[in-house]
Scaffold this active site. Structure first.
Site, mmCIF file in Angstrom:
data_model
loop_
_atom_site.group_PDB
_atom_site.id
_atom_site.type_symbol
_atom_site.label_atom_id
_atom_site.label_comp_id
_atom_site.label_asym_id
_atom_site.label_seq_id
_atom_site.Cartn_x
_atom_site.Cartn_y
_atom_site.Cartn_z
ATOM 1 N N LYS A 241 0.880 -1.141 0.138
ATOM 2 C CA LYS A 241 0.048 -0.012 -0.059
ATOM 3 C C LYS A 241 0.871 1.394 -0.133
ATOM 4 O O LYS A 241 1.412 1.790 0.927
ATOM 5 C CB LYS A 241 -0.915 -0.105 1.325
ATOM 6 C CG LYS A 241 -2.094 0.937 1.191
ATOM 7 C CD LYS A 241 -1.727 2.366 1.735
ATOM 8 C CE LYS A 241 -2.626 3.326 1.685
ATOM 9 N NZ LYS A 241 -2.100 4.818 2.065
ATOM 10 N N GLY B 79 6.374 4.860 8.618
ATOM 11 C CA GLY B 79 5.627 6.055 8.662
ATOM 12 C C GLY B 79 5.605 6.897 10.077
ATOM 13 O O GLY B 79 6.685 6.606 10.931
ATOM 14 N N SER B 80 4.563 7.606 10.468
ATOM 15 C CA SER B 80 4.580 8.367 11.647
ATOM 16 C C SER B 80 4.730 7.278 13.057
ATOM 17 O O SER B 80 4.151 6.393 13.004
ATOM 18 C CB SER B 80 3.572 9.161 11.637
ATOM 19 O OG SER B 80 2.381 8.842 11.902
ATOM 20 N N THR B 81 4.925 7.811 13.939
ATOM 21 C CA THR B 81 4.852 7.277 15.328
ATOM 22 C C THR B 81 3.489 7.116 15.633
ATOM 23 O O THR B 81 3.230 5.941 16.264
ATOM 24 C CB THR B 81 5.902 7.630 16.465
ATOM 25 O OG1 THR B 81 7.311 7.801 15.900
ATOM 26 C CG2 THR B 81 5.508 7.162 17.905
ATOM 27 N N GLY C 4 1.897 4.164 13.603
ATOM 28 C CA GLY C 4 2.557 3.081 14.099
ATOM 29 C C GLY C 4 2.038 2.485 15.363
ATOM 30 O O GLY C 4 1.708 1.500 15.480
ATOM 31 N N GLU D 231 8.938 0.974 11.396
ATOM 32 C CA GLU D 231 10.081 2.030 11.255
ATOM 33 C C GLU D 231 9.382 3.469 11.343
ATOM 34 O O GLU D 231 8.779 3.750 10.393
ATOM 35 C CB GLU D 231 10.944 1.754 9.966
ATOM 36 C CG GLU D 231 12.357 2.352 9.930
ATOM 37 C CD GLU D 231 12.064 3.876 9.180
ATOM 38 O OE1 GLU D 231 11.978 4.792 9.757
ATOM 39 O OE2 GLU D 231 12.101 3.713 8.011
ATOM 40 N N CYS E 28 13.059 10.403 7.988
ATOM 41 C CA CYS E 28 12.811 10.046 9.305
ATOM 42 C C CYS E 28 14.184 9.887 10.391
ATOM 43 O O CYS E 28 14.020 10.442 11.532
ATOM 44 C CB CYS E 28 12.150 8.577 9.496
ATOM 45 S SG CYS E 28 12.889 7.120 8.512
ATOM 46 N N GLU F 10 9.199 15.713 15.819
ATOM 47 C CA GLU F 10 9.840 15.764 14.513
ATOM 48 C C GLU F 10 9.067 16.657 13.761
ATOM 49 O O GLU F 10 7.906 16.535 13.542
ATOM 50 C CB GLU F 10 9.645 14.334 14.145
ATOM 51 C CG GLU F 10 10.167 13.704 12.737
ATOM 52 C CD GLU F 10 9.657 12.612 12.210
ATOM 53 O OE1 GLU F 10 10.638 11.952 11.687
ATOM 54 O OE2 GLU F 10 8.720 11.809 12.725
#
Length: 487
Positions: A193, A245-247, A250, A267, A301, A398
């Site tokens: 995706k 992607g973003s925390t 995640g 990650e 990242c 971030e």
């Protein structure tokens, strides 16, 4: 905003435009989903536009996959796994991966143009970094496909089955390679995706899979938004989820798969510290700092978004850094002279602006390049904040943009303490001529990747990943196979 008090000696020089041709991309007006080896419309025939962030023009319309479309993709992947791919020898899988790698090389110029048009990154980065590394990952894992019993994960490691893979918008083609190559080498089939704002290079990659004769259903590509990704995460027919992607996202994925039998690797975000000691060669350091934060507009990242400089050289490093920042060329990503391209989306640009405004409100000193920005598109000039405190948001959150926060330290212990004072733990850099000091610091940094006297260097043979809120699991190297094997 405080403007730099310095002037660039190169400010009077002009560069002739050196544009790459957009016509090399050969993009179709619209794309369907890639299911069972063929492009097919979404069940609802819903579509969305993929924009060029440098011009805000539509590049192509792309199918919006629903939960039923995701189910079709997973069923296709399962059928291909059970009937074909799990019965294919490692040597045969390697042939397909080698073929894909060679086709990426043959179509490298086209892929670089597609990536730059859809993402906004400078063409020389797409050409010199993203595409060659994508090919290198397929080459590398092709070499592992028939050697899995020697990979150190047991005498007879087996694939997991169907892998659901969700990739971000900052390195669309490269992240697809990072995910697909080890999964296929290990004998899994995949449902990929891509990010909503950058689906096009993955769809061109699907054409390469067709060219390579990859068996139908071994790789399926479902384009869409967050609901598409959620449907893939929740699907009971998926054996493993890999997410970059973003925390925040995640964390949601981890909650969704908790209690299920699905394997998971994440990650996620980072707030990398680039540590500069007084004995480091300043000219090299400046280029390393620039590569660490302004590469790919800071959409990295593992970006070195926190610069920690020893007090004795802080003024000199900052002076030279600001001079170098003023020399960066910002503009048309298709121009081979461009250093910093367009921000990927309007939403990301707004977040960068918001956090930069916080930096000013909290008392940091802002230096922004005086470069002229184009009238159309999403742009943010390279920015450096000095006088930053550990408590400032720009030192903690971030930003994911071309914004650098500069802090100082006096001793190695203080440098380590400040670098580790973060919820993230993805990457750090250490700059020093003393190998013993570099190793001493590296052993005490809580991060998955430590660079010594360089930054943002990647190699398919080297594992990459984070700790703490930067995720878990590794991609690349022998270690990257483990996430796709039952060990």
């Amino acid at each position: 905003m405080t403007e730099p008090s310095h002037t660039s000696p190169l400010g009077a020089l002009a560069y002739d435009a050196a544009p790459e041709s957009a016509s090399i991309a050969h993009l179709a007006p619209s794309y369907g989903l890639f299911l069972d080896g063929q492009f097919t419309p979404a069940g609802s025939h819903a579509q969305f536009a993929s924009l060029n962030p440098a011009t805000e023009e539509t590049l192509a319309t792309v199918a919006l996959a629903s939960a039923s479309d995701v189910d079709r993709a997973v069923v296709s992947a399962r059928r291909a796994y059970e009937r074909v791919w799990s019965k294919t020898t490692g040597a045969e899988r390697a042939k397909y991966l080698f073929r894909i790698a060679r086709l990426i090389q043959e179509r490298s110029r086209e892929l670089a143009v597609v990536e730059t048009l859809d993402n906004g990154k400078p063409i020389r980065e797409s050409r010199d970094v993203d595409v060659p590394l994508a090919a290198a990952h397929f080459f590398y894992y092709a070499g592992w496909a028939d050697k899995l019993e020697h990979s150190g994960f047991g005498p007879h490691p087996r694939p997991l089955g169907v892998a659901g893979q969700i990739i971000p918008w900052n390195f669309p083609l490269l992240m697809a390679a990072w995910k697909l190559a080890p999964a296929l080498a290990a004998g899994n089939t995949c449902v990929l995706k891509p990010a909503e704002t950058t689906p096009l290079s993955a769809l061109v990659l699907a054409e390469i899979f067709q060219q390579a004769g990859l068996p139908d259903g071994v790789v399926n590509i479902v384009t869409g938004d967050g609901t598409t990704g959620a449907a893939l995460v929740d699907h009971p027919g998926v054996d493993k989820i890999a997410f970059t992607g973003s925390t925040a996202v995640g964390r949601m994925i981890q909650e969704r798969v908790a209690g299920s039998a699905k394997r998971l690797t994440l990650e996620l975000g980072g707030k990398g510290a680039n540590i500069v000691f007084e004995d480091a060669p300043i000219d090299e350091v400046i280029e390393g700092i620039v590569d660490g934060i302004f590469f790919n507009q800071g959409h990295v990242c593992c970006a070195g978004s926190r610069l920690l400089v020893q007090e004795s050289v802080a003024d000199e490093v900052l002076r030279r850094l600001l001079r170098r920042v003023d020399q960066l060329r910002v503009g048309d990503p298709m121009d081979k002279n461009t250093d910093v391209g367009a921000i990927n989306s309007a939403a990301q640009l707004e977040r960068i602006r918001e956090l930069a405004a916080w930096g000013e409100r909290e008392g940091a000193t802002r230096y922004t390049s005086a470069c002229a920005l184009p009238d159309k598109g999403y742009w943010f000039a390279p920015t450096v904040f000095a006088d930053v405190a550990q408590s400032h948001r720009i030192a903690r959150d971030e930003i994911f943009g071309p914004v650098l926060s500069v802090l100082t330290f006096r001793t190695p212990d203080e440098a380590v303490a400040k670098a580790n004072n973060s919820k993230y733990g993805l990457a750090c850099g250490v700059w020093s001529e003393k190998g013993s000091r570099t190793l001493w610091v590296a052993q005490r940094l809580r991060a998955g990747v430590i660079w010594a006297n360089t930054y943002n260097k990647f190699d398919p043979t080297s594992p990459f990943g984070g700790v703490r809120e930067s995720g878990f699991g590794r991609e690349g190297g022998r270690q990257g196979l483990e996430a796709y094997l039952d060990v």
